[in-house]
Write a protein that holds these residues in place. Structure first.
Motif, mmCIF file in Angstrom:
data_model
loop_
_atom_site.group_PDB
_atom_site.id
_atom_site.type_symbol
_atom_site.label_atom_id
_atom_site.label_comp_id
_atom_site.label_asym_id
_atom_site.label_seq_id
_atom_site.Cartn_x
_atom_site.Cartn_y
_atom_site.Cartn_z
ATOM 1 N N TYR A 1 -6.308 -21.413 -43.997
ATOM 2 C CA TYR A 1 -7.773 -21.477 -43.991
ATOM 3 C C TYR A 1 -8.270 -22.592 -43.081
ATOM 4 N N SER A 2 -7.609 -23.747 -43.145
ATOM 5 C CA SER A 2 -8.003 -24.867 -42.284
ATOM 6 C C SER A 2 -7.874 -24.478 -40.815
ATOM 7 N N ASP A 3 -6.812 -23.770 -40.479
ATOM 8 C CA ASP A 3 -6.609 -23.336 -39.096
ATOM 9 C C ASP A 3 -7.618 -22.253 -38.711
ATOM 10 N N MET A 4 -7.977 -21.403 -39.669
ATOM 11 C CA MET A 4 -8.839 -20.256 -39.383
ATOM 12 C C MET A 4 -10.275 -20.659 -39.072
ATOM 13 N N ILE A 5 -10.733 -21.806 -39.558
ATOM 14 C CA ILE A 5 -12.120 -22.219 -39.322
ATOM 15 C C ILE A 5 -12.240 -23.252 -38.204
ATOM 16 N N ASN A 6 -11.122 -23.632 -37.600
ATOM 17 C CA ASN A 6 -11.145 -24.584 -36.491
ATOM 18 C C ASN A 6 -10.746 -23.851 -35.214
ATOM 19 N N ALA A 7 -11.748 -23.332 -34.522
ATOM 20 C CA ALA A 7 -11.507 -22.479 -33.366
ATOM 21 C C ALA A 7 -11.186 -23.303 -32.119
ATOM 22 N N PRO A 8 -10.479 -22.706 -31.165
ATOM 23 C CA PRO A 8 -10.270 -23.370 -29.865
ATOM 24 C C PRO A 8 -11.614 -23.621 -29.171
ATOM 25 N N LYS A 9 -11.674 -24.655 -28.368
ATOM 26 C CA LYS A 9 -12.935 -25.025 -27.725
ATOM 27 C C LYS A 9 -13.424 -23.978 -26.724
ATOM 28 N N ASP A 10 -12.497 -23.196 -26.177
ATOM 29 C CA ASP A 10 -12.899 -22.202 -25.175
ATOM 30 C C ASP A 10 -13.179 -20.831 -25.789
ATOM 31 N N ALA A 11 -13.300 -20.749 -27.107
ATOM 32 C CA ALA A 11 -13.491 -19.463 -27.769
ATOM 33 C C ALA A 11 -14.868 -18.874 -27.453
ATOM 34 N N LEU A 12 -14.902 -17.569 -27.262
ATOM 35 C CA LEU A 12 -16.154 -16.847 -27.098
ATOM 36 C C LEU A 12 -16.918 -16.876 -28.418
ATOM 37 N N ILE A 13 -18.234 -17.081 -28.370
ATOM 38 C CA ILE A 13 -19.051 -17.161 -29.577
ATOM 39 C C ILE A 13 -19.779 -15.846 -29.810
ATOM 40 N N VAL A 14 -19.685 -15.354 -31.041
ATOM 41 C CA VAL A 14 -20.399 -14.142 -31.441
ATOM 42 C C VAL A 14 -21.041 -14.414 -32.793
ATOM 43 N N GLU A 15 -22.324 -14.125 -32.901
ATOM 44 C CA GLU A 15 -22.981 -14.219 -34.199
ATOM 45 C C GLU A 15 -22.986 -12.839 -34.851
ATOM 46 N N VAL A 16 -22.605 -12.811 -36.135
ATOM 47 C CA VAL A 16 -22.631 -11.579 -36.914
ATOM 48 C C VAL A 16 -23.766 -11.697 -37.924
ATOM 49 N N LEU A 17 -24.696 -10.754 -37.884
ATOM 50 C CA LEU A 17 -25.829 -10.749 -38.807
ATOM 51 C C LEU A 17 -25.678 -9.573 -39.772
ATOM 52 N N GLY A 18 -25.563 -9.895 -41.051
ATOM 53 C CA GLY A 18 -25.448 -8.866 -42.069
ATOM 54 C C GLY A 18 -26.761 -8.650 -42.792
ATOM 55 N N GLN A 19 -27.054 -7.404 -43.075
ATOM 56 C CA GLN A 19 -28.285 -7.046 -43.772
ATOM 57 C C GLN A 19 -28.031 -5.754 -44.529
ATOM 58 N N GLN A 20 -28.633 -5.615 -45.705
ATOM 59 C CA GLN A 20 -28.481 -4.359 -46.428
ATOM 60 C C GLN A 20 -29.029 -3.205 -45.585
ATOM 61 N N TRP A 21 -28.238 -2.289 -45.125
ATOM 62 C CA TRP A 21 -26.795 -2.214 -45.188
ATOM 63 C C TRP A 21 -26.322 -1.909 -43.787
ATOM 64 N N GLN A 22 -26.356 -2.912 -42.927
ATOM 65 C CA GLN A 22 -26.022 -2.726 -41.516
ATOM 66 C C GLN A 22 -25.553 -4.033 -40.898
#
Length: 274
Positions: A104-125
């Motif tokens: 979990y610690s590794d999973m939330i610490n991304a590489p600095k060059d990682a592409l950023i994507v925002e995921v927006l959740g809403q009922q139901w899409q």
């Protein structure tokens, strides 16, 4: 005796089913092999406990079954037995939790060059947002959310003008490139889960959660909401398309920027203000 035999048969059948079952993990499509290893550790520990406990119960039923002329000895406490069980239980719990905390610690610490994507959740899409040429996501706030503006971007924020908005449940990602997923919910608790990626995370209203991954094979993978989020929960699905980088950038170029979604009068006013 019948109960003891039934328990033994349950243990044997369960172990056999584990090894011959046709249902197992889907082929992995990300860098998170460690999550599979963590699950295997948990299965081994819990499986060993399941076998040991049930076989002990079966043995105790047979060994201490009622016999004419024999009486049970009452022993309300056994410090030695209790200490031993506490120690063994502690070791087992630590062995299960420690690998998960590490991953979990590794999973939330991304590489600095990682592409950023925002995921927006809403009922139901599902919807998605990418930073534009400036590499930064614009400010969002619930004050700016509406049916026409589901992302809630601040029209006065210059960093949000070139943000790329994907008003669709289909997300494209480049093969072999690390990606940071910033997760945001518009209403209730959701969970972004692609089984082939293994990694998953809750979308909690009022906060932004995150994790990262690197897609390792091309394909079309289904997005599921893994948190009960209302009557339409079963239908909250989407797809991740993993493709080569050229195809990804070609798809991204077809998506509108935030500025392009604004009414012409608003866009003109903002241009004059700048």
């Amino acid at each position: 005796m019948a109960l003891a035999i039934a328990l033994i048969l349950i243990v044997v059948a369960s172990v056999l089913f584990h090894f011959v079952s046709p249902w197992w993990f889907t082929p992995i499509a990300s860098n998170w092999d460690l999550l599979d290893d963590t699950i295997q550790v948990t299965l081994v520990i819990t499986g060993a406990v399941f076998v040991a406990v049930n076989l002990f119960i079966a043995w105790a039923i047979i060994r201490y079954r009622h016999r004419p002329g024999q009486r049970a000895a009452y022993e309300p406490e056994s410090p030695k037995l209790e200490s031993g069980l506490t120690a063994v239980t502690t070791v087992g719990i630590v062995a299960m939790l420690a690998p998960g905390l590490y991953v979990y610690s590794d999973m939330i610490n991304a590489p600095k060059d990682a592409l950023i994507v925002e995921v927006l959740g809403q009922q139901w899409q599902w919807r998605f947002r990418f930073p534009g040429a400036d590499g930064r996501l614009g400010v969002s706030d619930t004050r700016f959310m509406s049916g026409e503006r589901p992302f809630g971007l601040d029209p006065d924020d210059p960093y949000g003008r070139d943000d790329v908005l994907v008003d669709s449940p289909e997300l494209h990602l480049p093969l072999g490139k690390p990606v940071t997923l910033l997760l945001r919910s518009r209403d209730v608790l959701h969970n972004f889960y692609v089984p082939q990626f293994r990694a998953k995370m809750d979308l909690v209203p009022g906060t932004v959660s995150r994790f990262w991954l690197t897609p390792t094979r091309t394909g079309r993978f289904e997005i599921l909401c893994a948190e009960l989020c209302g009557i339409g929960h079963y239908n909250m699905r989407g797809y991740v398309i993993v493709e080569d980088e050229a195809a990804f950038h070609g798809w991204l170029a077809t998506q509108p920027s935030f500025a392009q979604t604004l009414p012409a009068t608003t866009a003109a006013a903002l241009s004059l203000r700048r």
